[in-house]
Design an enzyme around this catalytic site. Structure first.
Site, PDB file in Angstrom:
ATOM      1  CG  HIS A 432      42.408  54.523  14.906  1.00  0.00           C
ATOM      2  ND1 HIS A 432      42.180  53.946  13.675  1.00  0.00           N
ATOM      3  CD2 HIS A 432      42.738  53.510  15.745  1.00  0.00           C
ATOM      4  CE1 HIS A 432      42.350  52.636  13.775  1.00  0.00           C
ATOM      5  NE2 HIS A 432      42.702  52.346  15.023  1.00  0.00           N
ATOM      6  CD  GLU A 433      43.798  53.911  19.231  1.00  0.00           C
ATOM      7  OE1 GLU A 433      42.963  53.038  19.537  1.00  0.00           O
ATOM      8  OE2 GLU A 433      44.762  53.679  18.485  1.00  0.00           O
ATOM      9  CG  HIS A 436      39.266  51.034  18.341  1.00  0.00           C
ATOM     10  ND1 HIS A 436      38.901  50.204  17.310  1.00  0.00           N
ATOM     11  CD2 HIS A 436      40.586  51.317  18.137  1.00  0.00           C
ATOM     12  CE1 HIS A 436      39.941  49.990  16.517  1.00  0.00           C
ATOM     13  NE2 HIS A 436      40.972  50.659  16.991  1.00  0.00           N
ATOM     14  CG  HIS A 442      41.886  48.323  13.021  1.00  0.00           C
ATOM     15  ND1 HIS A 442      42.800  47.503  13.639  1.00  0.00           N
ATOM     16  CD2 HIS A 442      41.891  49.460  13.757  1.00  0.00           C
ATOM     17  CE1 HIS A 442      43.334  48.107  14.683  1.00  0.00           C
ATOM     18  NE2 HIS A 442      42.790  49.304  14.773  1.00  0.00           N
TER      19      HIS A 442
END
Length: 1002
Positions: A432-433, A436, A442
């Site tokens: 997820h990170e 980014h 999101h």
């Protein structure tokens, strides 16, 4: 020839290795009577075939078997293959073939079959070799999918490319494009299922490059489904209708076309125009563990298992090459923030997972941004800046813990701008990170859930498909946050996965992957971001040209490294050129993968300082010194000063510009001194004046005359014909009364545009690095605050060729900070770089040790390059190697599993430590092997991936994973982790636990 005894069954036989027939002149060395002319032709029998169990492939509806081929026996005729179902003897298939393999389709699922194979001469056949098998009771994920025809000809059908995802070749917007320079699995499904063998030919723009015999559908690679399947679920396969073959990375490039030929000469072609290639992107991820006023946690799994995690993440990100590298950990025992705050015990701020002044200023700004900048040749930036100077795909991930006013806080959960802050470097937090950083927010597209119309993933190392649903989670529908889409579970059994940016999953799904499989639409966004990154080729930055499908030169102001991907020392610190805030250098951190640059050297080493009499300035001084200038008729000219004496004896210091051709200091014809109504030109004698260097200390001043006294200098920066320099008096920049320009007294108000009223010496700042041989390298760093309200930070790489012992920061003559550097033992623990893909393949992860338990042998050392293969357990907050030895108490012998303790160099024992002992007759006996007399545990085995590791004699190994207790044992009949009943913990109780973890091969 095939004879069918059942109309319900359809047969096709496969040539897995194309044969062109035997040479009739050859004889068999294994069959002596074939060469004996006296033996009757009627008595000759060929060799009995030997069936290769390893090359057997079984699905729910098909089987492939292979046997050793007859090496051109004289008079060889054919093989007889008889297939029958055990519960229906009348369903018999007879196959006559000259090929040493057979592919049989349209079998009944979950049924037992037998196959007999014999080899025949023209006169007789050998005894039969027999093999039995049971067709699987499995679900084919794509068994109902219609063909999307993209292969044309007499063998038309569908081809798909498999890299990170199973994708179409033409390049769709909702899925990744084919990655140039990355291995691929090719799937081919003929429109009509009547082929028994298929040969794939690979063509480039230069013609045929290679031929590959495709594997039959029953040999399609397996999935990542867990081995311990729930009794309510079936085995799930990707498909039972695709033929497959692999293409190596160096053939995967634009201009490639594929030809498919079957045994009947039918040909299908997909032309190069229908195969869309994307960039061979590269990605570099640096990894570091930090502790701020607190010791680093030492739980960064990426760093601990760099080889495994690099290979795992490579399967999830659409790149051609992935580089994982590690830095030595940093313990910040004292911290100086860019605002001047100094912490020695704890931060004054309140810390949290997402908050804390040290989290922002140290972890993100100084370390992650600093390492990124250092690898671009940027030596300094404003202290709090987290600006991502993105040129290459270079990201720095850190784990971080800090001591705050509210206690010890673990940071995590953020990413973007080349920075990743993590608590857990596995599972969805990592995916997820990192997402980014690829420009993802999101809930991409309102929330992306996998579904029946999204593709599966692929693991190129383990050669297994990665399912797009959760293998263990209870079935439920996925509902997007906007309630616009509902995705029902597959077969009402398996819940589809969410993309990493829409929740993902925080567990290992399946037997392979510990990172999230991206939705193909999201993976395409990632790919588009990555392909814009530059790479260094032949000492230039290059970017991918999608029209030309080649790398082209990229113009940039960034420095090009003189050495790429080499061992480096990275120097980090904070300094204030204004000498208001305190400055601090931190202990250097080290990596085996970084870039070295030809950094700017200080001017002060060869530059003159202050006012310099022109007769003392030689040619080299002129070249090496930076001089103050002013604008004269739109041209920068050097400022000069000389003593002027008027015709009537008026004496003053005049500031003009240097006329280098005539070697005078002058005000030119436009500026004159008016005395008794007469205009007197102002110029020096030949070669008799002073020049003004930029370098020095403090503000720049001079004495116009004795009545005015020392004054700061000023000058004009106007684009017209007005120019000159003078001194500041009151609110004006002026010259001595009587100095005129264009008929007016030379005087200008300070607040008007074009008046430069701030002249200071440059006060040059320098970073000095001394190595063990007392050689000093000086590097220029900014001599001004990059942002007015904060100190600067330092970040630069130097070579590790010679150990350094001292680092100092100077601004002018002032030392701002210094640090003595000692040897760092953590350098020896560095594992990186781990490079995956292209010519490197997966070589860094290939096992070097035997699988399972193995005896200690002479000169064996658990070195960095193999320690990821060894099983470990937690003992008092440390990861220790698992071991096993035979323990005897004179009455009985047993296996004991403990951990390895090193006595000295090359000397080890297997022990239970101070807390675990053997109890006999109320006597506690230490559990310890003889020196170097025990077994180590290797947990690497591709073929056993996902299988539980045994303790001994079919007992499953279990390991404790908590802070209060340690140890390893086996699962008893009540699923408790235990060892022999006489093995106890130090509290006197039997070593028996209900909370544990099992270990599997990977």
């Amino acid at each position: 020839m095939v004879v069918r005894y059942s109309l319900l069954m359809k047969v096709s036989f496969a040539i897995l290795i194309f044969l062109v027939g035997c040479n009739e002149n050859a004889t068999s060395s294994n069959d002596q009577y074939l060469t004996d002319p006296d033996i009757s032709e009627q008595t000759k029998k060929p060799s009995r075939p030997i069936i290769d169990e390893k090359n057997k492939g079984v699905t729910d509806t098909s089987v492939t078997i292979e046997w050793d081929k007859i090496e051109c026996e004289k008079n060889f005729s054919h093989y007889n293959v008889i297939v029958y179902r055990k519960d229906r003897i009348e369903d018999v298939i007879t196959i006559r073939t000259r090929n040493n393999s057979v592919f049989i389709d349209d079998l009944k699922p979950n049924s037992q079959y037998s196959i007999d194979v014999s080899s025949c001469l023209h006169s007789a056949c050998s005894e039969s070799a027999k093999i039995e098998f049971i067709t699987l009771n499995e679900i084919d994920y794509y068994h109902t999918t219609e063909i999307e025809k993209n292969v044309y000809g007499s063998l038309e059908g569908e081809v798909r490319f498999v890299q990170t995802h199973v994708i179409s070749p033409e390049g769709r917007k909702n899925e990744p494009e084919i990655i140039t320079g990355r291995d691929a699995l090719i799937l081919f499904k003929p429109s009509i299922k009547n082929s028994s063998s298929i040969l794939m030919k690979i063509y480039s723009e230069d013609g045929l490059t290679s031929k590959v015999v495709m594997k039959s559908p029953s040999m399609l690679p397996k999935t990542d489904q867990p081995i311990d399947i729930d009794e309510n679920n079936k085995v799930v396969s990707y498909s039972n209708s695709y033929w497959s073959a692999e293409i190596p990375w160096n053939k995967m490039k634009s201009g490639m076309s594929l030809h498919f030929e079957d045994e009947n000469g039918n040909l299908g072609i997909i032309e190069s125009e229908r195969i869309k290639f994307s960039a061979p992107s590269e990605l570099i991820i640096q990894n570091i563990d930090l502790g701020m006023l607190y010791k680093p946690r030492g739980r960064n799994i990426v760093i601990k298992e760099l080889e495994r995690t690099a290979v795992d993440y490579f399967q999830k990100v659409p790149v051609s090459k992935l580089i994982f590298s590690d830095y030595t950990p940093i313990h910040f025992e004292k911290i100086t923030l860019p605002n001047g705050s100094v912490y020695t015990e704890k931060s004054a701020d309140i810390g949290g997972w997402h908050q804390g002044d040290m989290r922002e200023a140290v972890g993100k700004a100084l370390v992650s941004t600093g390492i990124n900048n250092a690898n671009l040749g940027i030596v300094a930036s404003s202290g709090y800046s987290q600006q991502y100077n993105r040129l290459t795909n270079h990201i720095t991930a850190h784990t971080n813990i800090g001591y705050y006013n509210n206690g010890v806080v673990v940071h995590g959960g953020s990413g973007g701008g080349g920075i990743v802050t993590l608590e857990n470097t596995l599972h969805n937090e990592w995916s997820h990170e990192l997402g980014h950083n690829y420009g993802l927010g999101h809930y991409v597209a309102g929330g992306t859930s996998h579904g029946p119309d999204t593709s599966w993933g692929w693991d190129g190392y383990y050669k297994r498909f990665i399912a797009n649903f959760d293998w263990k989670r209870s079935p439920q529908s996925n509902i997007r946050p906007d309630n616009q889409e509902v995705v029902k579970p597959f077969m009402d059994k398996y819940t589809y996965l969410w993309d990493a940016m829409s929740g993902g999953y925080d567990h290992q799904n399946g037997i392979i992957s510990r990172y999230t499989l991206h939705h193909p639409y999201v993976a395409r966004i990632i790919q588009d971001w990555l392909k814009n990154g530059a790479v260094v080729i032949n000492n230039d930055y290059m970017v991918w040209d999608e029209l030309k499908n080649i790398y082209v030169y990229k113009g940039t102001n960034f420095k090009v490294p003189i050495k790429k991907g080499v061992p480096v020392v990275t120097i980090l610190g904070v300094y204030d050129p204004d000498k208001i805030n305190p400055s601090q250098l931190y202990p250097p951190t080290y990596s085996n993968y970084g870039n070295i640059f030809d950094l700017e050297k200080p001017r002060s080493e060869s530059s003159l300082k202050g006012w310099q009499y022109v007769k003392d300035v030689n040619y080299l001084d002129r070249v090496n010194t930076h001089w103050h200038t002013m604008l004269v008729n739109r041209k920068e000219e050097k400022i000069c000063r000389f003593s002027y004496l008027s015709p009537k004896g008026k004496k003053f210091e005049f500031l003009g510009y240097e006329d280098i051709e005539n070697k005078i200091c002058t005000g030119s014809r436009s500026i004159h001194y008016l005395e008794d109504g007469k205009k007197n030109p102002i110029e020096s004698k030949y070669n008799d004046y002073f020049l003004l260097s930029i370098d020095g200390d403090g503000e720049i001043s001079y004495v116009p005359d004795s009545t005015i006294g020392e004054s700061k200098i000023c000058s004009l920066k106007m684009s017209g014909t007005v120019y000159g320099a003078g001194f500041i008096k009151g609110n004006s920049c002026r010259q001595i009364d009587g100095v005129f320009m264009n008929g007016f007294q030379w005087a200008f108000t300070l607040n008007q545009s074009g008046v430069n009223s701030t002249y200071t010496w440059s006060n040059e700042c320098v970073l000095k690095i001394k190595d063990k041989d007392n050689n000093i390298e000086s590097i220029s760093i900014p001599n001004y605050r990059i942002e007015k309200n904060q100190s600067n930070k330092i970040h630069l790489n130097i070579s590790r060729e010679k150990p350094i012992i001292d680092i100092n920061v100077y601004c002018g003559e002032h030392e701002l900070t210094s640090i003595k550097v000692s040897d760092n033992p953590d350098i020896k623990l560095l594992k990186g770089p781990i490079i995956v893909g292209q010519e490197h393949g997966y070589t860094s992860y290939e096992p070097k040790l035997p699988s399972g338990w193995f005896k200690h042998y002479d000169n064996f050392e658990p070195k960095n390059e193999i320690n990821h293969e060894l099983g470990k357990m937690r003992v008092n907050d440390n990861d220790e190697y698992i071991c096993r030895f035979n323990f005897s108490d004179s009455d009985r012998e047993m296996k004991f599993v403990g951990y390895v303790s090193q006595l000295s160099e090359s000397k080890y024992i297997c022990t239970g430590g101070s807390e675990i002992y053997y109890k006999k007759n109320d006597i506690n006996i230490e559990l310890s092997s003889k020196e170097n007399d025990f077994e180590w545990l290797s947990v690497r085995d591709k073929n056993l991936i996902g299988s539980k590791i045994e303790f001994d004699n079919n007992k499953t190994l279990c390991v404790l994973d908590n802070r209060s207790f340690y140890g390893a044992g086996y699962l008893d009949e009540n699923n408790r982790c235990t060892q022999d009943r006489q093995i106890h913990w130090s509290n006197g109780k039997q070593w028996l636990f209900s909370t544990y973890k099992t270990m599997t091969y990977h």
